[in-house]
Design an enzyme around this catalytic site. Structure first.
Site, PDB file in Angstrom:
ATOM      1  N   HIS A  74     -29.032  64.701  -8.820  1.00 24.40           N
ATOM      2  CA  HIS A  74     -28.522  63.836  -7.875  1.00 24.40           C
ATOM      3  C   HIS A  74     -27.108  63.602  -7.962  1.00 24.40           C
ATOM      4  O   HIS A  74     -26.452  63.025  -7.049  1.00 24.40           O
ATOM      5  CB  HIS A  74     -29.502  62.636  -7.665  1.00 24.40           C
ATOM      6  CG  HIS A  74     -30.666  63.076  -6.728  1.00 24.40           C
ATOM      7  ND1 HIS A  74     -31.468  62.117  -6.013  1.00 24.40           N
ATOM      8  CD2 HIS A  74     -31.438  64.108  -6.500  1.00 24.40           C
ATOM      9  CE1 HIS A  74     -32.487  62.689  -5.386  1.00 24.40           C
ATOM     10  NE2 HIS A  74     -32.480  63.897  -5.655  1.00 24.40           N
ATOM     11  N   ASP A  75     -26.638  63.487  -9.086  1.00 23.15           N
ATOM     12  CA  ASP A  75     -25.342  63.336  -9.641  1.00 23.15           C
ATOM     13  C   ASP A  75     -24.469  64.374  -9.224  1.00 23.15           C
ATOM     14  O   ASP A  75     -23.460  63.985  -8.316  1.00 23.15           O
ATOM     15  CB  ASP A  75     -25.133  62.981 -11.145  1.00 23.15           C
ATOM     16  CG  ASP A  75     -23.678  62.475 -11.342  1.00 23.15           C
ATOM     17  OD1 ASP A  75     -23.140  61.767 -10.613  1.00 23.15           O
ATOM     18  OD2 ASP A  75     -23.088  63.055 -12.405  1.00 23.15           O
ATOM     19  N   VAL A  78     -23.984  65.153  -5.241  1.00 24.57           N
ATOM     20  CA  VAL A  78     -23.111  64.326  -4.410  1.00 24.57           C
ATOM     21  C   VAL A  78     -21.592  63.899  -4.996  1.00 24.57           C
ATOM     22  O   VAL A  78     -21.721  63.425  -5.927  1.00 24.57           O
ATOM     23  CB  VAL A  78     -23.836  62.690  -4.268  1.00 24.57           C
ATOM     24  CG1 VAL A  78     -23.263  61.751  -3.646  1.00 24.57           C
ATOM     25  CG2 VAL A  78     -25.323  62.972  -3.746  1.00 24.57           C
ATOM     26  N   GLY A  80     -20.080  65.906  -6.856  1.00 25.98           N
ATOM     27  CA  GLY A  80     -19.849  66.581  -8.131  1.00 25.98           C
ATOM     28  C   GLY A  80     -20.583  65.655  -9.499  1.00 25.98           C
ATOM     29  O   GLY A  80     -20.906  64.499  -9.266  1.00 25.98           O
ATOM     30  N   ASP A  82     -20.333  63.604 -11.776  1.00 23.55           N
ATOM     31  CA  ASP A  82     -19.152  62.671 -12.350  1.00 23.55           C
ATOM     32  C   ASP A  82     -19.673  61.195 -12.483  1.00 23.55           C
ATOM     33  O   ASP A  82     -19.103  60.281 -12.653  1.00 23.55           O
ATOM     34  CB  ASP A  82     -18.122  62.687 -11.356  1.00 23.55           C
ATOM     35  CG  ASP A  82     -18.623  62.026  -9.947  1.00 23.55           C
ATOM     36  OD1 ASP A  82     -20.026  61.735  -9.777  1.00 23.55           O
ATOM     37  OD2 ASP A  82     -17.903  61.879  -8.962  1.00 23.55           O
ATOM     38  N   PRO A 169     -30.440  66.581   1.031  1.00 24.02           N
ATOM     39  CA  PRO A 169     -31.461  67.019   1.839  1.00 24.02           C
ATOM     40  C   PRO A 169     -32.841  66.057   1.843  1.00 24.02           C
ATOM     41  O   PRO A 169     -33.163  65.775   0.469  1.00 24.02           O
ATOM     42  CB  PRO A 169     -31.885  68.526   1.763  1.00 24.02           C
ATOM     43  CG  PRO A 169     -30.679  68.770   0.503  1.00 24.02           C
ATOM     44  CD  PRO A 169     -29.955  67.936   0.097  1.00 24.02           C
ATOM     45  N   HIS A 199     -39.272  71.392  -9.383  1.00 27.17           N
ATOM     46  CA  HIS A 199     -40.603  70.599  -8.932  1.00 27.17           C
ATOM     47  C   HIS A 199     -41.929  70.998  -9.428  1.00 27.17           C
ATOM     48  O   HIS A 199     -42.998  70.702  -8.815  1.00 27.17           O
ATOM     49  CB  HIS A 199     -40.573  70.607  -7.233  1.00 27.17           C
ATOM     50  CG  HIS A 199     -39.559  69.965  -6.734  1.00 27.17           C
ATOM     51  ND1 HIS A 199     -39.300  69.977  -5.166  1.00 27.17           N
ATOM     52  CD2 HIS A 199     -38.595  68.997  -7.156  1.00 27.17           C
ATOM     53  CE1 HIS A 199     -38.263  69.198  -4.804  1.00 27.17           C
ATOM     54  NE2 HIS A 199     -37.978  68.618  -6.053  1.00 27.17           N
ATOM     55  N   ASP A 265     -42.605  75.348 -15.495  1.00 29.86           N
ATOM     56  CA  ASP A 265     -42.854  76.699 -15.372  1.00 29.86           C
ATOM     57  C   ASP A 265     -42.990  77.397 -14.090  1.00 29.86           C
ATOM     58  O   ASP A 265     -42.738  76.797 -13.154  1.00 29.86           O
ATOM     59  CB  ASP A 265     -44.396  77.000 -16.285  1.00 29.86           C
ATOM     60  CG  ASP A 265     -45.481  75.912 -15.450  1.00 29.86           C
ATOM     61  OD1 ASP A 265     -45.085  75.649 -14.505  1.00 29.86           O
ATOM     62  OD2 ASP A 265     -46.633  75.874 -16.099  1.00 29.86           O
TER      63      ASP A 265
HETATM   64  C1  HEM Z   1     -34.301  71.032  -1.189  1.00 32.79           C
HETATM   65  C2  HEM Z   1     -34.090  70.122  -1.911  1.00 32.79           C
HETATM   66  C3  HEM Z   1     -34.862  69.204  -2.542  1.00 32.79           C
HETATM   67  C4  HEM Z   1     -35.377  67.940  -1.804  1.00 32.79           C
HETATM   68  C5  HEM Z   1     -35.751  67.872  -0.398  1.00 32.79           C
HETATM   69  C6  HEM Z   1     -36.077  67.443  -2.819  1.00 32.79           C
HETATM   70  C7  HEM Z   1     -36.978  66.284  -2.752  1.00 32.79           C
HETATM   71  C8  HEM Z   1     -37.289  65.336  -3.648  1.00 32.79           C
HETATM   72  C9  HEM Z   1     -38.275  64.277  -3.390  1.00 32.79           C
HETATM   73  C10 HEM Z   1     -38.579  63.705  -2.134  1.00 32.79           C
HETATM   74  C11 HEM Z   1     -38.777  63.842  -4.604  1.00 32.79           C
HETATM   75  C12 HEM Z   1     -39.555  62.885  -5.099  1.00 32.79           C
HETATM   76  C13 HEM Z   1     -38.909  61.460  -5.301  1.00 32.79           C
HETATM   77  C14 HEM Z   1     -39.821  60.410  -5.523  1.00 32.79           C
HETATM   78  O1  HEM Z   1     -40.844  60.063  -4.722  1.00 32.79           O
HETATM   79  O2  HEM Z   1     -39.638  59.411  -6.414  1.00 32.79           O
HETATM   80  C15 HEM Z   1     -38.170  64.768  -5.480  1.00 32.79           C
HETATM   81  C16 HEM Z   1     -38.283  64.823  -7.086  1.00 32.79           C
HETATM   82  C17 HEM Z   1     -37.960  65.520  -7.945  1.00 32.79           C
HETATM   83  N1  HEM Z   1     -36.884  66.310  -7.824  1.00 32.79           N
HETATM   84 FE1  HEM Z   1     -36.292  67.089  -5.936  1.00 32.79          FE
HETATM   85  N2  HEM Z   1     -35.616  67.896  -4.257  1.00 32.79           N
HETATM   86  C18 HEM Z   1     -34.793  68.802  -4.013  1.00 32.79           C
HETATM   87  C19 HEM Z   1     -34.195  69.718  -4.812  1.00 32.79           C
HETATM   88  C20 HEM Z   1     -34.253  69.563  -6.097  1.00 32.79           C
HETATM   89  C21 HEM Z   1     -33.400  69.971  -7.184  1.00 32.79           C
HETATM   90  C22 HEM Z   1     -32.393  71.315  -7.039  1.00 32.79           C
HETATM   91  C23 HEM Z   1     -33.809  69.655  -8.342  1.00 32.79           C
HETATM   92  C24 HEM Z   1     -33.556  69.855  -9.845  1.00 32.79           C
HETATM   93  C25 HEM Z   1     -32.834  70.884 -10.232  1.00 32.79           C
HETATM   94  C26 HEM Z   1     -35.037  68.611  -8.194  1.00 32.79           C
HETATM   95  C27 HEM Z   1     -35.563  67.860  -9.131  1.00 32.79           C
HETATM   96  C28 HEM Z   1     -36.602  67.140  -8.924  1.00 32.79           C
HETATM   97  C29 HEM Z   1     -37.666  66.593 -10.155  1.00 32.79           C
HETATM   98  C30 HEM Z   1     -37.501  66.958 -11.322  1.00 32.79           C
HETATM   99  C31 HEM Z   1     -38.195  65.565  -9.366  1.00 32.79           C
HETATM  100  C32 HEM Z   1     -39.319  64.508  -9.919  1.00 32.79           C
HETATM  101  C33 HEM Z   1     -38.826  63.128 -10.341  1.00 32.79           C
HETATM  102  C34 HEM Z   1     -39.482  62.164 -11.201  1.00 32.79           C
HETATM  103  O3  HEM Z   1     -40.710  62.550 -11.286  1.00 32.79           O
HETATM  104  O4  HEM Z   1     -39.084  61.120 -11.303  1.00 32.79           O
HETATM  105  N3  HEM Z   1     -35.178  68.464  -6.900  1.00 32.79           N
HETATM  106  N4  HEM Z   1     -37.416  65.611  -5.031  1.00 32.79           N
END
Ligand code: HEM
EC number: 1.11.1.7
Length: 339
Positions: A74-75, A78, A80, A82, A169, A199, A265
């Site tokens: 998320h850093d 948005v 870059g 930074d 997104p 994920h 994994d």
């Molecule tokens: C299509 C793009 C993406 C969407 C729409 C998306 C959306 C989300 C959402 C809605 C959550 C749940 C947040 C919560 O309820 O606290 C989440 C969690 C997470 N996302 Fe994504 N994400 C995307 C791409 C990515 C990318 C590119 C990464 C890392 C390289 C990532 C890593 C994570 C991780 C590790 C979690 C778990 C966080 C936690 O358990 O605290 N996501 N994401």
């Protein structure tokens, strides 16, 4: 002639010893000014301090690695990498990134504060918060089961952070827009598939996906892409809206990967192929013809996914970084330095 031979041998050794892709090794010291070993002379224990603090925090909460990977992404996406996501306030006093709904659920900030405090005590005003986020994400990757990789560093911290810049997104964002979003940040649709493998750890709040169970569209209450048993299980964990006290409903989370929730994994891709994706945006990766072949490829080879994931994380970590004289090294990650 001798010099170029030495360079070839050196590059070959780098490529063989480390997971870092060959192009990365050749770019060392270039590519946006970041390089591996940046703090080697300036603050030799910097990466070890990050590793120590992160691993101690993860001993206390084994779900934290996911938080650091999400924080870093998320850093970077948005404006870059930074550390703008960490600022509580800025010189312009506008609402900051963290106040955007897209950053709901971001965790782990107190660990970043602890790392920063330790680093300021060891080497004042030397290690940027943006690099701390990159190193913490690397430790998260390692503690989740992937091999250690080298992280290019040298990022500096911004003095701006605006909630209105957060256009990340959402799970229901049209897939074309998601592909476009990654593309505008230099990430291909293959890399998007690969990074989405993050994920495979962590969890999402029910509010991000419960419409798929109860209120999908005008003709169907439930998203037909969901496996029926999986949907029944999710419904147990996230009862229909307004059936739980509000505070309890708001805090409910579900693991992304019901099979190996603590391991980074390629199980995630197998889940997608079985209709067991928590988010609509994850499910789209397998239903959309532009990405489905890549999902199958990643499901079929753990090694290939691991290599590509590490490479894509390093590439993501280069998005629009501030280097050289740009930005600053914050003393406190939540506040810009006063002039
Ligand atoms: C299509 C793009 C993406 C969407 C729409 C998306 C959306 C989300 C959402 C809605 C959550 C749940 C947040 C919560 O309820 O606290 C989440 C969690 C997470 N996302 Fe994504 N994400 C995307 C791409 C990515 C990318 C590119 C990464 C890392 C390289 C990532 C890593 C994570 C991780 C590790 C979690 C778990 C966080 C936690 O358990 O605290 N996501 N994401």
């Amino acid at each position: 002639m001798e010099m170029s031979l030495a360079t070839i041998i050196f590059t070959f050794m780098l490529c063989t010893i480390f997971i870092v892709p060959c192009s990365e090794a050749v770019e060392k010291g270039q590519g946006n000014g970041l390089h591996v070993g940046f703090y080697g002379l300036r603050c030799p224990n910097a990466e070890q301090i990050v590793a120590d603090v992160v691993s101690k925090a993860v001993e206390a909460d084994q779900k934290l690695p996911a938080a650091f990977i999400r924080l870093f992404s998320h850093d970077c996406f948005v404006k870059g990498c930074d550390a703008s996501i960490l600022l509580d306030t800025t010189p312009s006093h506008e609402p900051v990134e963290m106040q955007s709904p897209a950053n709901f659920g971001i965790r782990g900030l107190e660990v970043i504060d602890e790392i920063k405090a330790r680093l300021e005590a060891e080497c004042p005003e030397t290690v940027s918060c943006a690099d701390i986020l990159a190193f913490a994400a690397r430790e998260a990757v390692v503690l989740s089961g992937l091999p250690r990789h080298k992280v290019p560093a040298g990022r500096r911290d911004s003095r701006t952070s605006r909630a209105t810049d957060v256009t990340l997104p959402a799970p229901a964002t049209p897939f074309d827009e998601i592909i476009d979003y990654f593309g505008r940040r230099g990430m291909s649709s293959d890399e998007m598939v690969v990074l989405s493998g993050a994920h495979s750890i962590g969890a999402a709040h029910c509010s991000f996906f419960d419409y798929r169970l109860y209120n999908y569209d005008q003709t169907q209450a439930q998203d037909p892409a969901l496996d029926l048993f999986y949907a029944a299980d999710l419904s147990q964990q996230c009862p229909a809206p307004n059936t739980l006290p509000e505070a309890e409903a708001k805090n409910r989370v579900v693991d992304f990967d019901p099979i190996t929730p603590l391991f980074l994994d390629n199980q995630y891709y197998a889940n997608l192929m079985q209709g067991k994706a928590l988010l609509q945006s994850d499910q789209a990766l397998v239903t959309d013809p532009r990405t489905s072949a890549m999902v199958m490829k990643m499901a079929a080879s753990a090694d290939s996914w691991t290599r590509r994931f590490v490479r894509a994380m390093i590439k993501m970590g280069r998005i629009n970084v501030l280097t050289g004289e740009h930005g600053e090294i914050r003393k406190n990650c939540r506040a810009f330095n006063s002039l």
